[in-house]
Design an enzyme around this catalytic site. Structure first.
Site, PDB file in Angstrom:
ATOM      1  N   ASP A   1       0.845  -1.199   0.000  1.00  0.00           N
ATOM      2  CA  ASP A   1       0.000   0.000   0.000  1.00  0.00           C
ATOM      3  C   ASP A   1       0.877   1.243   0.000  1.00  0.00           C
ATOM      4  OD1 ASP A   1      -2.204  -1.602   0.162  1.00  0.00           O
ATOM      5  OD2 ASP A   1      -2.855  -0.933   2.141  1.00  0.00           O
TER       6      ASP A   1
ATOM      7  N   GLY B   1      -2.864  -7.336   8.452  1.00  0.00           N
ATOM      8  CA  GLY B   1      -2.133  -7.486   9.709  1.00  0.00           C
ATOM      9  C   GLY B   1      -0.703  -7.964   9.580  1.00  0.00           C
TER      10      GLY B   1
ATOM     11  N   LYS C   1      -8.213   0.608  -5.253  1.00  0.00           N
ATOM     12  CA  LYS C   1      -9.378   0.015  -4.593  1.00  0.00           C
ATOM     13  C   LYS C   1     -10.681   0.685  -5.032  1.00  0.00           C
ATOM     14  CE  LYS C   1      -6.894  -1.230  -0.317  1.00  0.00           C
ATOM     15  NZ  LYS C   1      -6.992  -2.688  -0.362  1.00  0.00           N
TER      16      LYS C   1
END
Length: 303
Positions: free
Chosen positions: A33, A223, A90
């Site tokens: 990201d 995560g 996205k």
């Protein structure tokens, strides 16, 4: 392979074979990201196979709340022009117009993402209508097969984005792997019942049972904050890794990014993993998933 929904005579829709092949090219790699062209260059320099362009990383989306939407086209184009590796972006679940805009911008892949606020709580995007391949999240095999039936060319186990807590990623990856192994042990007539239980087409269920794997590439997400996290997910059966907040919310993003790339490549070599885990600075502080109330969990979005 189901290509009934993917006519390519018009030149406007890509076949399943082409889309899945594009996703296959990312296997064994790390997708990061990024929120600026500078971060995109750091990711490319560290060895990322692709970058995900978005305005706020999941940790910030979680902290700031509000409605989270597709990123500004100028920001996406700035990242596309800054790097030579593929760029993903996205769209909200069910928001087919955001997907149309992203396709017109020339992104390489679209992530129909639970990290953004869903636009439709009943329908996902009909991904067969697009030339660009789609990535979708899944917490279990049924969810993965429903997304594939809608045209997804890559699945990522969801995990819980923006937490730095890998526990949900392991739960979802183990669930998908365990359900695939169960299908492989079933007889032909039992697969009909399994398809009904999974709420997935019988043909796809049979394909998975025979191959022992999904018909598309399976990455992991949500995560992953350390090289050890990435290596564990690869050992659990992931074919690649998405890293969101874990890199640019840490003390030394460039070094951590390179270490996670190396750990993803040498995931079964503890000596290499020990070496790349040294001196990385502080990892993102993160949130324990168990402390997040059920309605606030991003992985619950999607059906």
């Amino acid at each position: 392979m189901n290509t009934a929904h993917s006519p390519d005579g018009s030149g406007r829709t890509g076949t399943a074979r082409v889309k899945r092949g594009m996703a296959e090219m990312l296997k064994g790699g790390v997708i990061m990201d990024v929120v600026t062209p500078e971060q995109a260059k750091i990711a490319e320099g560290a060895g990322a196979v692709a970058v995900m362009a978005l305005e706020r990383v999941p940790a910030d989306i979680r902290a700031q709340g509000g409605v989270s939407r597709m990123s500004d086209p100028d920001m996406i184009e700035g990242i596309i022009s800054a790097v030579t590796i593929p760029v993903m972006a996205k769209a909200r679940i069910g928001h087919f117009v955001e997907a149309q805009i992203l396709q017109s911008l020339g992104v390489d892949y679209i992530d129909e993402s639970e990290v953004l606020t869903p636009a439709d709580y009943t329908h996902h995007i009909d991904k067969w209508k697009f030339t660009v391949p789609f990535v979708c999240g899944a917490t279990n095999l049924g969810e993965a097969l429903r997304r594939i039936n809608e045209g997804a060319a890559m699945i990522r186990s969801k995990g819980e984005a923006g937490t730095g807590d890998v526990s949900n990623a392991t739960t979802h990856m183990r669930a998908i792997g365990g359900e695939i192994r169960r299908l492989m042990s079933l007889s032909e007539d039992e697969l009909y019942v399994a398809a009904k239980e999974l709420q997935a087409p019988y043909e796809l269920v049979v394909e998975v049972a025979r191959a022992g794997k999904l018909p598309v590439t399976l990455f992991t997400a949500g995560g992953i904050a350390t090289p050890a996290d990435a290596a564990m997910m690869m050992q659990l059966g992931a074919e690649g890794v998405f890293v969101g907040s874990g890199i640019f919310k840490s003390g030394d993003p460039a070094q951590r990014a390179a270490a996670i790339v190396k750990a993803t490549t040498f995931y079964d070599d503890p000596d290499v993993l020990a070496k790349v885990s040294r001196g990385l600075g502080e990892a993102m502080v993160g949130i324990n998933v168990e402390q997040i109330a059920q309605p606030e969990r991003l992985a619950e979005r999607g059906w």
